[in-house]
Design a protein around this motif. Structure first.
Motif, short mmCIF file in Angstrom:
data_model
loop_
_atom_site.label_atom_id
_atom_site.label_comp_id
_atom_site.label_asym_id
_atom_site.label_seq_id
_atom_site.Cartn_x
_atom_site.Cartn_y
_atom_site.Cartn_z
N LEU A 165 -7.89 15.23 -1.01
CA LEU A 165 -8.71 14.27 -0.26
C LEU A 165 -8.14 12.85 -0.41
O LEU A 165 -8.02 12.13 0.58
CB LEU A 165 -10.16 14.31 -0.74
CG LEU A 165 -11.11 13.32 -0.08
CD1 LEU A 165 -11.25 13.61 1.42
CD2 LEU A 165 -12.47 13.37 -0.77
N VAL A 166 -7.79 12.47 -1.63
CA VAL A 166 -7.20 11.15 -1.86
C VAL A 166 -5.88 11.03 -1.08
O VAL A 166 -5.61 10.00 -0.46
CB VAL A 166 -7.00 10.88 -3.36
CG1 VAL A 166 -6.14 9.65 -3.60
CG2 VAL A 166 -8.36 10.74 -4.06
N PHE A 167 -5.07 12.08 -1.10
CA PHE A 167 -3.80 12.08 -0.37
C PHE A 167 -4.05 11.91 1.14
O PHE A 167 -3.40 11.10 1.79
CB PHE A 167 -3.03 13.38 -0.65
CG PHE A 167 -1.73 13.47 0.08
CD1 PHE A 167 -0.62 12.75 -0.35
CD2 PHE A 167 -1.60 14.28 1.20
CE1 PHE A 167 0.59 12.82 0.33
CE2 PHE A 167 -0.40 14.36 1.88
CZ PHE A 167 0.70 13.62 1.45
N TYR A 168 -4.99 12.68 1.68
CA TYR A 168 -5.34 12.59 3.10
C TYR A 168 -5.76 11.17 3.47
O TYR A 168 -5.28 10.60 4.46
CB TYR A 168 -6.46 13.60 3.41
CG TYR A 168 -7.18 13.37 4.71
CD1 TYR A 168 -6.62 13.76 5.92
CD2 TYR A 168 -8.43 12.75 4.73
CE1 TYR A 168 -7.29 13.53 7.12
CE2 TYR A 168 -9.10 12.53 5.92
CZ TYR A 168 -8.53 12.92 7.10
OH TYR A 168 -9.18 12.69 8.28
N LEU A 169 -6.64 10.58 2.67
CA LEU A 169 -7.10 9.22 2.94
C LEU A 169 -5.95 8.22 2.83
O LEU A 169 -5.87 7.27 3.61
CB LEU A 169 -8.24 8.85 1.98
CG LEU A 169 -9.55 9.61 2.21
CD1 LEU A 169 -10.50 9.39 1.05
CD2 LEU A 169 -10.19 9.21 3.53
N GLY A 170 -5.05 8.45 1.88
CA GLY A 170 -3.89 7.58 1.74
C GLY A 170 -2.97 7.64 2.94
O GLY A 170 -2.46 6.61 3.39
N LEU B 202 3.48 5.92 -5.45
CA LEU B 202 3.29 5.96 -6.90
C LEU B 202 2.13 6.89 -7.26
O LEU B 202 2.23 7.70 -8.19
CB LEU B 202 3.04 4.55 -7.44
CG LEU B 202 2.83 4.43 -8.94
CD1 LEU B 202 4.05 4.91 -9.71
CD2 LEU B 202 2.50 2.99 -9.31
N ALA B 203 1.03 6.78 -6.54
CA ALA B 203 -0.13 7.65 -6.79
C ALA B 203 0.24 9.11 -6.56
O ALA B 203 -0.17 10.00 -7.33
CB ALA B 203 -1.29 7.24 -5.89
N PHE C 16 0.83 -1.19 0.00
CA PHE C 16 0.00 0.00 0.00
C PHE C 16 0.87 1.25 0.00
O PHE C 16 0.60 2.21 -0.72
CB PHE C 16 -0.97 0.04 1.19
CG PHE C 16 -1.89 1.23 1.11
CD1 PHE C 16 -3.05 1.17 0.36
CD2 PHE C 16 -1.57 2.43 1.74
CE1 PHE C 16 -3.87 2.29 0.24
CE2 PHE C 16 -2.38 3.54 1.63
CZ PHE C 16 -3.55 3.46 0.88
N PHE C 17 1.92 1.25 0.81
CA PHE C 17 2.80 2.41 0.90
C PHE C 17 3.43 2.72 -0.46
O PHE C 17 3.45 3.87 -0.89
CB PHE C 17 3.89 2.19 1.95
CG PHE C 17 4.83 3.35 2.09
CD1 PHE C 17 4.42 4.52 2.70
CD2 PHE C 17 6.12 3.28 1.59
CE1 PHE C 17 5.27 5.60 2.83
CE2 PHE C 17 6.99 4.35 1.70
CZ PHE C 17 6.56 5.51 2.32
#
Length: 168
Positions: free
Chosen positions: A108-113, A13-14, A7-8
């Motif tokens: 938001l995606v970054f925060y959730l990640g 990568l994301a 996941f990390f």
């Protein structure tokens, strides 16, 4: 522990995809290398990325599905609007609000990640970071609502600016 490492690296990568997407657009505009194909394909790639990421977070109960639904409806509607406008011979430029929408969604995606990385890291050390539901759920919902409002507002803006509504 087995989930944290994949996941990390996926998260990193994301993050890199988001950064390179920003610089790609910036450099294309700066050097006048913007193409109609790029104007259509880049936003579609962004939408697929954000929706796929948020869908993952909905599946693991980090994010409410109803907010994702607002985002999906907006993205599909505005994409269709842009395609219809092109068929009509007009091009709908990306608005400042549309750029803010994209930035808010990426953040938001970054925060959730980050939350997911912390959760997986601490759970691999037998130090629970989250109980069920996660303690950051109210903040996540607040951020999601803000993103949903910006997302919906940008959709309304695009429809108000389009020739589609003026013809009806």
């Amino acid at each position: 522990q087995s989930e944290f490492i994949p996941f990390f690296f996926g998260f990193i990568l994301a993050f890199l995809i988001g950064i390179t997407d920003f610089f790609d657009g910036y450099l294309a505009r700066k050097y006048g290398k913007v193409t109609l194909f790029g104007k259509l394909l880049d936003p579609v790639a962004d939408k697929i990325f954000v929706i796929a990421a948020l869908l993952f977070f909905v599946q693991i109960d980090y994010f409410p599905a109803w907010i994702l639904l607002i985002i999906v409806v907006r993205e599909l509607a505005v994409t269709e609007l842009r395609i219809f406008s092109l068929k009509d011979g007009t091009e709908i430029e990306v608005s400042k609000l549309g750029k803010w929408k994209a930035l808010c969604q990426y953040l938001l995606v970054f925060y959730l990640g980050v939350l997911r990385c912390l959760d997986l890291f601490f759970s691999s050390k037998d130090l629970p970071f989250f109980d069920s539901p996660p303690p950051f759920k109210p903040l996540t919902i607040l951020l999601g609502v803000i993103v949903a409002v910006v997302t919906a507002a940008s959709m309304i803006e695009y429809f108000l600016k389009s020739n589609l509504l003026k013809k009806t």
